[in-house]
Design a protein around this motif. Structure first.
Motif, PDB file in Angstrom:
ATOM      1  N   UNK A  19       0.829  -1.201   0.000  1.00 27.87           N
ATOM      2  CA  UNK A  19       0.000   0.000   0.000  1.00 27.87           C
ATOM      3  C   UNK A  19       0.866   1.255   0.000  1.00 27.87           C
ATOM      4  N   UNK A  20       0.350   2.283  -0.635  1.00 27.21           N
ATOM      5  CA  UNK A  20       0.973   3.600  -0.581  1.00 27.21           C
ATOM      6  C   UNK A  20       0.229   4.383   0.487  1.00 27.21           C
ATOM      7  N   UNK A  21       0.989   4.916   1.433  1.00 29.87           N
ATOM      8  CA  UNK A  21       0.424   5.674   2.544  1.00 29.87           C
ATOM      9  C   UNK A  21       1.062   7.058   2.592  1.00 29.87           C
ATOM     10  N   UNK A  78       8.847  16.349   5.743  1.00 29.13           N
ATOM     11  CA  UNK A  78       7.534  16.736   5.240  1.00 29.13           C
ATOM     12  C   UNK A  78       6.687  15.497   4.982  1.00 29.13           C
ATOM     13  N   UNK A  79       5.392  15.718   4.839  1.00 28.58           N
ATOM     14  CA  UNK A  79       4.452  14.653   4.539  1.00 28.58           C
ATOM     15  C   UNK A  79       4.660  14.199   3.098  1.00 28.58           C
ATOM     16  N   UNK A  80       4.773  12.876   2.906  1.00 25.05           N
ATOM     17  CA  UNK A  80       5.041  12.344   1.566  1.00 25.05           C
ATOM     18  C   UNK A  80       4.327  11.008   1.387  1.00 25.05           C
ATOM     19  N   UNK A  81       4.106  10.613   0.129  1.00 23.01           N
ATOM     20  CA  UNK A  81       3.612   9.256  -0.121  1.00 23.01           C
ATOM     21  C   UNK A  81       4.772   8.262   0.009  1.00 23.01           C
ATOM     22  N   UNK A  82       4.485   7.126   0.629  1.00 23.45           N
ATOM     23  CA  UNK A  82       5.494   6.096   0.885  1.00 23.45           C
ATOM     24  C   UNK A  82       4.879   4.739   0.541  1.00 23.45           C
ATOM     25  N   UNK A  83       5.625   3.922  -0.203  1.00 20.90           N
ATOM     26  CA  UNK A  83       5.202   2.561  -0.504  1.00 20.90           C
ATOM     27  C   UNK A  83       5.713   1.646   0.597  1.00 20.90           C
ATOM     28  N   UNK A 107      -1.039   6.935  -9.672  1.00 18.53           N
ATOM     29  CA  UNK A 107      -1.965   6.313  -8.733  1.00 18.53           C
ATOM     30  C   UNK A 107      -2.716   7.335  -7.922  1.00 18.53           C
ATOM     31  N   UNK A 108      -3.669   6.880  -7.160  1.00 18.25           N
ATOM     32  CA  UNK A 108      -4.529   7.746  -6.369  1.00 18.25           C
ATOM     33  C   UNK A 108      -3.847   8.411  -5.198  1.00 18.25           C
ATOM     34  N   UNK A 109      -2.574   8.133  -4.970  1.00 15.89           N
ATOM     35  CA  UNK A 109      -1.859   8.752  -3.850  1.00 15.89           C
ATOM     36  C   UNK A 109      -1.392  10.169  -4.158  1.00 15.89           C
ATOM     37  N   UNK A 110      -1.351  10.554  -5.434  1.00 15.84           N
ATOM     38  CA  UNK A 110      -0.784  11.844  -5.824  1.00 15.84           C
ATOM     39  C   UNK A 110      -1.733  12.987  -5.485  1.00 15.84           C
ATOM     40  N   UNK A 111      -1.199  14.038  -4.868  1.00 15.78           N
ATOM     41  CA  UNK A 111      -2.010  15.184  -4.476  1.00 15.78           C
ATOM     42  C   UNK A 111      -2.670  15.855  -5.664  1.00 15.78           C
ATOM     43  N   UNK A 112      -1.966  16.033  -6.772  1.00 14.25           N
ATOM     44  CA  UNK A 112      -2.571  16.677  -7.937  1.00 14.25           C
ATOM     45  C   UNK A 112      -3.710  15.832  -8.480  1.00 14.25           C
ATOM     46  N   UNK A 113      -3.560  14.531  -8.450  1.00 14.92           N
ATOM     47  CA  UNK A 113      -4.636  13.657  -8.914  1.00 14.92           C
ATOM     48  C   UNK A 113      -5.849  13.735  -8.011  1.00 14.92           C
ATOM     49  N   UNK A 114      -5.616  13.840  -6.713  1.00 19.29           N
ATOM     50  CA  UNK A 114      -6.721  13.889  -5.758  1.00 19.29           C
ATOM     51  C   UNK A 114      -7.495  15.192  -5.834  1.00 19.29           C
ATOM     52  N   UNK A 115      -6.886  16.241  -6.408  1.00 19.00           N
ATOM     53  CA  UNK A 115      -7.580  17.521  -6.497  1.00 19.00           C
ATOM     54  C   UNK A 115      -8.898  17.373  -7.258  1.00 19.00           C
ATOM     55  N   UNK A 132      -4.113   6.189   4.236  1.00 14.82           N
ATOM     56  CA  UNK A 132      -3.785   5.307   3.124  1.00 14.82           C
ATOM     57  C   UNK A 132      -4.104   6.043   1.832  1.00 14.82           C
ATOM     58  N   UNK A 133      -3.253   5.870   0.820  1.00 13.45           N
ATOM     59  CA  UNK A 133      -3.469   6.544  -0.447  1.00 13.45           C
ATOM     60  C   UNK A 133      -3.988   5.626  -1.527  1.00 13.45           C
ATOM     61  N   UNK A 134      -3.459   4.407  -1.600  1.00 17.68           N
ATOM     62  CA  UNK A 134      -3.855   3.482  -2.657  1.00 17.68           C
ATOM     63  C   UNK A 134      -3.122   2.162  -2.470  1.00 17.68           C
ATOM     64  N   UNK A 135      -3.589   1.137  -3.159  1.00 16.45           N
ATOM     65  CA  UNK A 135      -2.884  -0.144  -3.226  1.00 16.45           C
ATOM     66  C   UNK A 135      -2.140  -0.162  -4.550  1.00 16.45           C
ATOM     67  N   UNK A 136      -0.860  -0.508  -4.501  1.00 16.55           N
ATOM     68  CA  UNK A 136      -0.082  -0.664  -5.720  1.00 16.55           C
ATOM     69  C   UNK A 136      -0.329  -2.069  -6.249  1.00 16.55           C
ATOM     70  N   UNK A 137      -0.645  -2.193  -7.532  1.00 14.87           N
ATOM     71  CA  UNK A 137      -0.935  -3.527  -8.063  1.00 14.87           C
ATOM     72  C   UNK A 137       0.311  -4.409  -7.999  1.00 14.87           C
ATOM     73  N   UNK A 138       0.089  -5.707  -8.063  1.00 16.20           N
ATOM     74  CA  UNK A 138       1.152  -6.686  -7.857  1.00 16.20           C
ATOM     75  C   UNK A 138       2.293  -6.552  -8.869  1.00 16.20           C
ATOM     76  N   UNK A 139       1.974  -6.295 -10.126  1.00 18.33           N
ATOM     77  CA  UNK A 139       3.024  -6.197 -11.149  1.00 18.33           C
ATOM     78  C   UNK A 139       3.962  -5.026 -10.856  1.00 18.33           C
ATOM     79  N   UNK A 140       3.414  -3.872 -10.491  1.00 24.40           N
ATOM     80  CA  UNK A 140       4.270  -2.722 -10.189  1.00 24.40           C
ATOM     81  C   UNK A 140       5.039  -2.950  -8.896  1.00 24.40           C
ATOM     82  N   UNK A 141       4.400  -3.587  -7.906  1.00 27.48           N
ATOM     83  CA  UNK A 141       5.093  -3.901  -6.657  1.00 27.48           C
ATOM     84  C   UNK A 141       6.259  -4.847  -6.931  1.00 27.48           C
ATOM     85  N   UNK A 142       6.040  -5.846  -7.788  1.00 30.91           N
ATOM     86  CA  UNK A 142       7.107  -6.805  -8.112  1.00 30.91           C
ATOM     87  C   UNK A 142       8.299  -6.120  -8.778  1.00 30.91           C
ATOM     88  N   UNK A 143       8.050  -5.076  -9.569  1.00 28.56           N
ATOM     89  CA  UNK A 143       9.153  -4.328 -10.192  1.00 28.56           C
ATOM     90  C   UNK A 143       9.972  -3.616  -9.117  1.00 28.56           C
TER      91      UNK A 143
END
Length: 148
Positions: A33-35, A49-54, A89-97, A125-136
Motif C-alpha cells: 500500500x501507498x500511505x 515533510x508529509x510524503x507518499x510512501x510505498x 496512482x490515487x496517492x498523488x495530491x494533484x490527482x486527488x484535487x 492510506x493513499x492506494x494499493x499498488x498492483x502486484x506487477x508494479x510492486x514486483x518491479x
C-alpha cells in the motif's frame, strides 16, 4: 511534525529484510500500500515533510517504506539502481484535487533510502499498488540491497 516525534525517528533501515505484498482493505497500513506519512530529510531528521510512501515490509515494530517522488529521475525504457517507475496512482495530491478516482502524476520509488515507520505515524492510506508494479520495486530492492 513536532520535535518529540522527529526525535523518535529510529533512522533509516540499513539491513536486509523480506519483501512482502499483503495489502488488506482493513484501514491499517500493509505492505503493498501507498500511505502518507511524515518523512524526515536525510540531512536533518528533525525536519521533513508529509510524503507518499510505498510500504514494502516490516522489521520488528516498524514498517519499511520507500519514498515516492513525482520527479522523473529515470528516462522511459531505462533502468536505475536508485529509482523504479511505479506509474500514476490515487496517492498523488494533484490527482486527488479532482477526486480520489483520479490517477495523478507518474511516480518513482526511491530505492536507495529505506524508511522505518511507526504504524501509528501513518496519516492516511493513499492506494494499493498492483502486484506487477510492486514486483518491479521488489526486484529493484533485491538487486540493490540483497533483500529476499
Amino acid at each position: 511534525m513536532d520535535g518529540v516525534a522527529a526525535a523518535a525517528y529510529p533512522g533509516d533501515f540499513t539491513g536486509r529484510a523480506e519483501i512482502r505484498y499483503a495489502p488488506q482493505p482493513d484501514g491499517e497500513p500493509d505492505p503493498g500500500e501507498v500511505v502518507w506519512t511524515w518523512v524526515p530529510f536525510e540531512e536533518d531528521y528533525s525536519r521533513g515533510k508529509d510524503r507518499p510512501v510505498l510500504i514494502v515490509g516490516r522489521h520488528g515494530k516498524y514498517l519499511l517504506g520507500l519514498m515516492l517522488t513525482s520527479k522523473d529521475r529515470v528516462p522511459a525504457a531505462s533502468a536505475s539502481r536508485d529509482y523504479v517507475d511505479v506509474g500514476a496512482g490515487g496517492w498523488d495530491r494533484q490527482g486527488r484535487a479532482g477526486g480520489w478516482d483520479r490517477q495523478g502524476r507518474p511516480s518513482e520509488a526511491k530505492l536507495d533510502r529505506v524508511l522505518q515507520i511507526r504504524p501509528d505515524s501513518i496519516r492516511r492510506e493513499g492506494a494499493v499498488l498492483d502486484r506487477a508494479r510492486f514486483d518491479a520495486v521488489a526486484a529493484g530492492l533485491r538487486a540493490r540491497h540483497g533483500w529476499r
